[in-house]
Scaffold this motif. Structure first.
Motif, PDB file in Angstrom:
ATOM      1  N   ASP A 280       0.811  -1.217   0.000  1.00 22.98           N
ATOM      2  CA  ASP A 280       0.000   0.000   0.000  1.00 22.98           C
ATOM      3  C   ASP A 280       0.847   1.271   0.000  1.00 22.98           C
ATOM      4  OD1 ASP A 280      -2.319  -1.481   0.007  1.00 22.98           O
ATOM      5  OD2 ASP A 280      -2.506  -1.471   2.196  1.00 22.98           O
ATOM      6  N   VAL A 281       2.146   1.128   0.160  1.00 22.20           N
ATOM      7  CA  VAL A 281       3.032   2.298   0.223  1.00 22.20           C
ATOM      8  C   VAL A 281       3.854   2.385  -1.059  1.00 22.20           C
ATOM      9  CG1 VAL A 281       4.922   3.431   1.451  1.00 22.20           C
ATOM     10  CG2 VAL A 281       3.165   2.181   2.730  1.00 22.20           C
ATOM     11  N   GLU A 282       3.735   3.507  -1.749  1.00 20.34           N
ATOM     12  CA  GLU A 282       4.508   3.752  -2.973  1.00 20.34           C
ATOM     13  C   GLU A 282       5.927   4.179  -2.591  1.00 20.34           C
ATOM     14  OE1 GLU A 282       4.810   4.148  -7.246  1.00 20.34           O
ATOM     15  OE2 GLU A 282       3.159   3.389  -6.006  1.00 20.34           O
ATOM     16  N   ILE A 283       6.909   3.491  -3.139  1.00 18.27           N
ATOM     17  CA  ILE A 283       8.301   3.819  -2.853  1.00 18.27           C
ATOM     18  C   ILE A 283       8.813   4.782  -3.919  1.00 18.27           C
ATOM     19  CG2 ILE A 283      10.620   2.929  -2.466  1.00 18.27           C
ATOM     20  CD1 ILE A 283       8.532   2.020  -0.399  1.00 18.27           C
ATOM     21  N   ILE A 284       9.327   5.923  -3.496  1.00 18.25           N
ATOM     22  CA  ILE A 284       9.805   6.965  -4.404  1.00 18.25           C
ATOM     23  C   ILE A 284      11.329   6.996  -4.366  1.00 18.25           C
ATOM     24  CG2 ILE A 284       9.728   9.415  -5.008  1.00 18.25           C
ATOM     25  CD1 ILE A 284       6.999   7.995  -5.160  1.00 18.25           C
ATOM     26  N   CYS A 285      11.952   6.714  -5.499  1.00 20.34           N
ATOM     27  CA  CYS A 285      13.414   6.782  -5.609  1.00 20.34           C
ATOM     28  C   CYS A 285      13.787   8.134  -6.214  1.00 20.34           C
ATOM     29  CB  CYS A 285      13.940   5.657  -6.489  1.00 20.34           C
ATOM     30  SG  CYS A 285      13.633   4.002  -5.834  1.00 20.34           S
ATOM     31  N   SER A 286      14.339   9.003  -5.395  1.00 20.24           N
ATOM     32  CA  SER A 286      14.656  10.352  -5.865  1.00 20.24           C
ATOM     33  C   SER A 286      15.672  10.323  -7.001  1.00 20.24           C
ATOM     34  CB  SER A 286      15.174  11.214  -4.712  1.00 20.24           C
ATOM     35  OG  SER A 286      16.288  10.616  -4.083  1.00 20.24           O
ATOM     36  N   GLY A 287      16.523   9.301  -7.037  1.00 21.36           N
ATOM     37  CA  GLY A 287      17.510   9.206  -8.107  1.00 21.36           C
ATOM     38  C   GLY A 287      16.875   9.051  -9.472  1.00 21.36           C
ATOM     39  N   ASP A 288      15.847   8.202  -9.564  1.00 19.90           N
ATOM     40  CA  ASP A 288      15.151   8.008 -10.836  1.00 19.90           C
ATOM     41  C   ASP A 288      14.537   9.318 -11.325  1.00 19.90           C
ATOM     42  OD1 ASP A 288      15.824   5.392 -10.536  1.00 19.90           O
ATOM     43  OD2 ASP A 288      13.789   4.656 -10.198  1.00 19.90           O
ATOM     44  N   GLU A 289      13.910  10.038 -10.395  1.00 21.81           N
ATOM     45  CA  GLU A 289      13.266  11.293 -10.757  1.00 21.81           C
ATOM     46  C   GLU A 289      14.300  12.343 -11.165  1.00 21.81           C
ATOM     47  OE1 GLU A 289      10.098  11.237 -11.099  1.00 21.81           O
ATOM     48  OE2 GLU A 289      10.006   9.239 -10.224  1.00 21.81           O
ATOM     49  N   THR A 290      15.457  12.327 -10.515  1.00 19.76           N
ATOM     50  CA  THR A 290      16.525  13.270 -10.857  1.00 19.76           C
ATOM     51  C   THR A 290      17.005  13.047 -12.278  1.00 19.76           C
ATOM     52  OG1 THR A 290      17.247  13.366  -8.549  1.00 19.76           O
ATOM     53  CG2 THR A 290      18.809  14.122 -10.206  1.00 19.76           C
ATOM     54  N   ALA A 291      17.167  11.787 -12.667  1.00 19.00           N
ATOM     55  CA  ALA A 291      17.598  11.479 -14.027  1.00 19.00           C
ATOM     56  C   ALA A 291      16.595  11.999 -15.050  1.00 19.00           C
ATOM     57  CB  ALA A 291      17.777   9.975 -14.185  1.00 19.00           C
ATOM     58  N   ARG A 292      15.321  11.906 -14.741  1.00 20.52           N
ATOM     59  CA  ARG A 292      14.305  12.434 -15.660  1.00 20.52           C
ATOM     60  C   ARG A 292      14.435  13.951 -15.781  1.00 20.52           C
ATOM     61  NH1 ARG A 292      11.214   8.592 -12.603  1.00 20.52           N
ATOM     62  NH2 ARG A 292      10.829   6.732 -13.861  1.00 20.52           N
ATOM     63  N   GLU A 293      14.749  14.611 -14.673  1.00 19.19           N
ATOM     64  CA  GLU A 293      14.926  16.065 -14.712  1.00 19.19           C
ATOM     65  C   GLU A 293      16.160  16.444 -15.524  1.00 19.19           C
ATOM     66  OE1 GLU A 293      15.537  19.471 -11.370  1.00 19.19           O
ATOM     67  OE2 GLU A 293      13.647  18.362 -11.301  1.00 19.19           O
ATOM     68  N   VAL A 294      17.222  15.656 -15.384  1.00 20.10           N
ATOM     69  CA  VAL A 294      18.429  15.881 -16.184  1.00 20.10           C
ATOM     70  C   VAL A 294      18.084  15.793 -17.668  1.00 20.10           C
ATOM     71  CG1 VAL A 294      20.661  14.899 -16.861  1.00 20.10           C
ATOM     72  CG2 VAL A 294      20.073  15.105 -14.442  1.00 20.10           C
TER      73      VAL A 294
END
Length: 281
Positions: free
Chosen positions: A200-214
């Motif tokens: 029930d808890v979504e795990i957020i990997c900030s690294g993945d999101e950072t790569a998308r921003e790059v």
């Protein structure tokens, strides 16, 4: 633009960011520094974190990188703003992308954050989340035992699972539906974290999101390399090379990567000063 992307981290955790950048932007070259000799940064005071981070920045800037990613959450919390002001290139951290992803994922507006002592005590994620959405409830917990566990490469033992369960215990007391892994080391134990937290808890990997921003930033600023040369990634470590190489090759899924050792030139830190260095030394 035929210049590399620089990625810095306190150790091997930033490889989770580098890996995703390589996946999304396969033509781009990566210059990576992991300060494994002085990892972890989390328990260190702000002055030490600032000095060590600027040593890594100064070193990479001498190679004429076109963009810098501060892939360490603790370093991002301390140095990101001043680095963005002082450097002549774009600088990205991992905190804002992770916060945005968590806000998109949450349904009940209760978000958990785990990270190092330095990241959690800085309040960086709390401030970022609340600045975007003042209604969100943020629950934070420092997990100082997790970075040493990851750096040791001990992910799957029964003792490792007990350590992870103990670190996450405070989070189980709340009704969070999203959990930010506020340290780039933590995605290496994402499966174990998910097993503890439940489906029930979504795990957020900030690294993945950072790569998308790059990827997005480089596209909009016309910084992408569009030629045909094969990329040459170089990974620097301040600690032992064999262990770093084994873990990097395993995580990146790339055999025979180029790993070099550096003492960072013993720079003073705190201000970018151009230095002479040969990228292909």
């Amino acid at each position: 633009m035929d210049k590399p992307i620089g990625v810095i981290d306190s150790g091997i955790g930033g490889l989770t960011v580098a890996s995703e950048i390589i996946r999304q932007l396969p033509k781009e070259e990566i210059l990576y520094i992991g300060d494994t000799k002085r990892c972890p940064y989390g328990p260190r005071d702000e002055a030490e974190v600032r000095t060590f981070t600027w040593e890594m920045i100064d070193y990479l800037m001498s190679f004429e990188i076109k963009l810098l990613v501060i892939a360490c959450n603790t370093a991002s919390a301390v140095v990101l703003e001043e680095a963005a002001e002082q450097l002549p290139i774009p600088v990205l951290g991992v905190i804002h992308p992770g916060a945005v992803a968590a806000l998109k994922a949450t349904k009940n507006k209760e978000i958990g954050v785990i990270g190092t002592e330095g990241t959690i005590s800085s309040g960086a994620y709390y401030d970022e989340l609340r600045s975007i959405n003042g209604e969100v409830k943020v629950v934070s917990a420092a997990c100082p035992t997790l970075v040493p566990l990851v750096e040791a490469g001990d992910y799957f033992s029964s003792q490792a699972l007990k350590t992870i369960e103990s670190a996450l215990e405070p989070m189980l007391m709340y009704s969070i539906d999203s959990l930010i892994l506020g340290c780039t080391h933590y995605p290496m134990i994402e499966k174990q974290v998910k097993d503890v937290m439940g489906t029930d808890v979504e795990i957020i990997c900030s690294g993945d999101e950072t790569a998308r921003e790059v990827s997005s930033l480089m596209y909009h600023k016309n910084m992408l390399y569009v030629g045909d040369r094969p990329p040459q990634h170089i990974f620097y470590t301040t600690g032992g090379m064999p262990k770093f190489r084994d873990m990097a090759e395993n995580w990146l899924g790339m055999p025979d990567i180029v790993v070099k050792q550096t003492d960072l030139g013993l720079t003073a830190g705190g201000q970018f000063q151009p230095a002479s260095a040969n990228r292909n030394e």
